[in-house]
Design a protein around this motif. Structure first.
Motif, PDB file in Angstrom:
ATOM      1  N   THR A 224       0.833  -1.196   0.000  1.00  0.00           N
ATOM      2  CA  THR A 224       0.000   0.000   0.000  1.00  0.00           C
ATOM      3  C   THR A 224       0.865   1.242   0.000  1.00  0.00           C
TER       4      THR A 224
ATOM      5  N   TYR B 130      -5.991  -0.054  -6.842  1.00  0.00           N
ATOM      6  CA  TYR B 130      -7.232   0.709  -6.744  1.00  0.00           C
ATOM      7  C   TYR B 130      -7.130   1.601  -5.520  1.00  0.00           C
ATOM      8  N   GLU B 131      -7.924   2.652  -5.533  1.00  0.00           N
ATOM      9  CA  GLU B 131      -7.847   3.676  -4.489  1.00  0.00           C
ATOM     10  C   GLU B 131      -9.025   3.551  -3.533  1.00  0.00           C
ATOM     11  N   ARG B 132      -8.764   3.911  -2.284  1.00  0.00           N
ATOM     12  CA  ARG B 132      -9.814   4.022  -1.280  1.00  0.00           C
ATOM     13  C   ARG B 132      -9.640   5.382  -0.608  1.00  0.00           C
ATOM     14  N   ASP B 133     -10.628   6.245  -0.777  1.00  0.00           N
ATOM     15  CA  ASP B 133     -10.540   7.616  -0.273  1.00  0.00           C
ATOM     16  C   ASP B 133     -11.379   7.753   0.997  1.00  0.00           C
ATOM     17  N   LYS B 134     -10.853   8.521   1.935  1.00  0.00           N
ATOM     18  CA  LYS B 134     -11.583   8.903   3.139  1.00  0.00           C
ATOM     19  C   LYS B 134     -11.436  10.408   3.308  1.00  0.00           C
TER      20      LYS B 134
ATOM     21  N   ARG C 274      -5.510   5.892   0.016  1.00  0.00           N
ATOM     22  CA  ARG C 274      -4.661   4.701   0.074  1.00  0.00           C
ATOM     23  C   ARG C 274      -4.695   3.997  -1.283  1.00  0.00           C
TER      24      ARG C 274
ATOM     25  N   TYR D 223      -3.769   0.553  -3.206  1.00  0.00           N
ATOM     26  CA  TYR D 223      -3.534  -0.850  -2.920  1.00  0.00           C
ATOM     27  C   TYR D 223      -3.095  -1.563  -4.201  1.00  0.00           C
TER      28      TYR D 223
END
Length: 405
Positions: A269, A296-300, A319, A321
């Motif tokens: 990551t 792939y992206e994970r947005d917060k 993040r 991954y």
């Protein structure tokens, strides 16, 4: 006078390079005069040493008297840091302002989470009670009362809950509430029948009240009366209460691919943090570029608000991954087993109330373009009875004796 390492940082320190015929004599004279020298070395007629900024004037006079030239190679310590910072006033002011903004925003409640209530009405009741005692988005944490007092105030404002807990972590306040258990609802005392909801074969009947009209292994149709509330011998009607278990049939059409492409994470990551100002994003942390192509992206992103107004400044965490793809082939036996499981899940979603699967039969099976298609008949035992009003009795037609024959 000797200086400690902290004093060198506080007063300032200079690294000098001395050149001339009398370099060694000049360094010796400086030490005799009580001027502290650090890291002293002489190489090929060139001298090196570190001195305190306070002793610079004395060193200058001594070197000039002995015709020794020197050059300042390094400047260390607080005076020089302060000078460099003064040259970049705008950057320093911006950094200080940013720290002040972050500190000010961290001292304010930005989100209130309510857990426990089962419906929106209960959540709104908790939020209104919290707002009435000063717990709302935009409130300073220093203005909040003690958590124990907050819990007591909330219980007074929201009497529909038996316990309320308040916990503040950072800029988020979590309110946990346990609603009071509702009392037992009175039974329906209106006379009614128990009728069938769908075609079935009766397996068993357990009647607590009412008169049973069907028996085991009897086929019934939707709407047929199974247990009636009309009792014999002219007794008053009662609300029928019975559990009628019947065998019901469901048909499910399922499709199972014989080759499935799955994505999995490798664990690699890369994390980045941004300050979002409107549509502009400024990266403040995480400069490493990912070395993996597939990801792939994970947005917060935060939801900071001032009162009811959403703040234009938000904090976004991204993040990346690393993901890999793998293809898995299923045998026909595995695909058929999966098809039966899918059909069972489909039946459970259609069943009303409790029930159990008696058996499954494959009516049709076909493999097309790498996909198994099946039509599955599932036999289920379930409660098929439901309450229905008792129809009004039809008026009897009297025979007309005066009618002509």
């Amino acid at each position: 006078m000797k200086y400690s390492a902290v004093q060198y940082k506080l007063y300032g320190e200079l690294t000098l390079v001395l050149r001339g015929r009398n370099v060694g004599q000049c360094l010796g004279l400086l030490q005799q005069n009580g001027i502290p020298l650090r890291f002293v070395r002489v190489r090929n007629g060139v001298g090196y040493c570190n001195i305190c900024l306070r002793d610079f004037d004395a060193v200058y006079r001594t070197c000039r008297a002995h015709h020794v030239r020197f050059r300042i190679e390094g400047r260390h310590g607080l005076p020089f840091w302060r000078q460099r910072l003064w040259r970049r006033k705008s950057l320093a002011v911006g950094a200080i302002a940013f720290l002040c903004v972050v500190y000010g925003m961290s001292s304010v409640i930005w989100r209130i989470d309510v857990t426990g209530p089962k419906d929106d009405e209960g959540v709104n009741e908790i939020r209104e009670a919290a707002k009435s005692i000063g717990l709302y988005v935009g409130q300073r944490k220093s203005q909040l009362a003690d958590p124990v007092k907050l819990q007591q105030f909330l219980l007074k404002k929201a009497p529909d809950f038996v316990w309320i807990g308040v916990r503040t972590t950072g800029s988020v306040t979590t309110i946990q509430a346990i609603p009071k258990v509702e009392g037992t609802k009175p039974l329906d005392q209106t006379p009614h029948n128990i009728v069938a909801t769908q075609p079935a074969v009766i397996r068993s009947v357990s009647a607590a009240r009412g008169r049973v009209l069907v028996k085991a292994n009897q086929y019934v149709r939707p709407g047929q009366v199974l247990v009636t509330g009309n009792l014999a011998d002219g007794q008053p009607s009662v609300p029928a209460d019975a559990k009628v278990m019947g065998e019901v049939w469901y048909t499910s059409k399922v499709a199972v691919p014989l080759k499935v492409v799955q994505k999995g994470l490798t664990g690699e990551t890369v994390q980045r943090d941004y300050i979002a100002i409107g549509s502009l994003r400024l990266r403040v942390w995480g400069w490493q570029e990912p070395h993996f192509p597939a990801s792939y992206e994970r947005d917060k992103i935060t939801d900071w608000k001032i009162g009811n107004i959403t703040s234009p400044i938000q904090w976004e965490n991204v993040r990346l991954y690393e993901a890999t793809q793998s293809a898995e082939n299923y045998s026909m036996e595995q695909a058929k087993s999966s098809a039966l499981d899918l059909a069972a899940s489909d039946v459970r979603s259609q069943m009303r109330g409790e029930g159990r699967i008696l058996g499954q039969s494959v009516l049709h099976e076909q493999v097309t373009h790498g996909t198994l298609y099946e039509t599955v008949l599932t036999r289920v035992e379930q409660d098929i009875g439901v309450a229905a009003p008792i129809p009004a009795p039809q008026p009897k037609q009297e025979n007309d004796t005066n009618s002509p024959h």
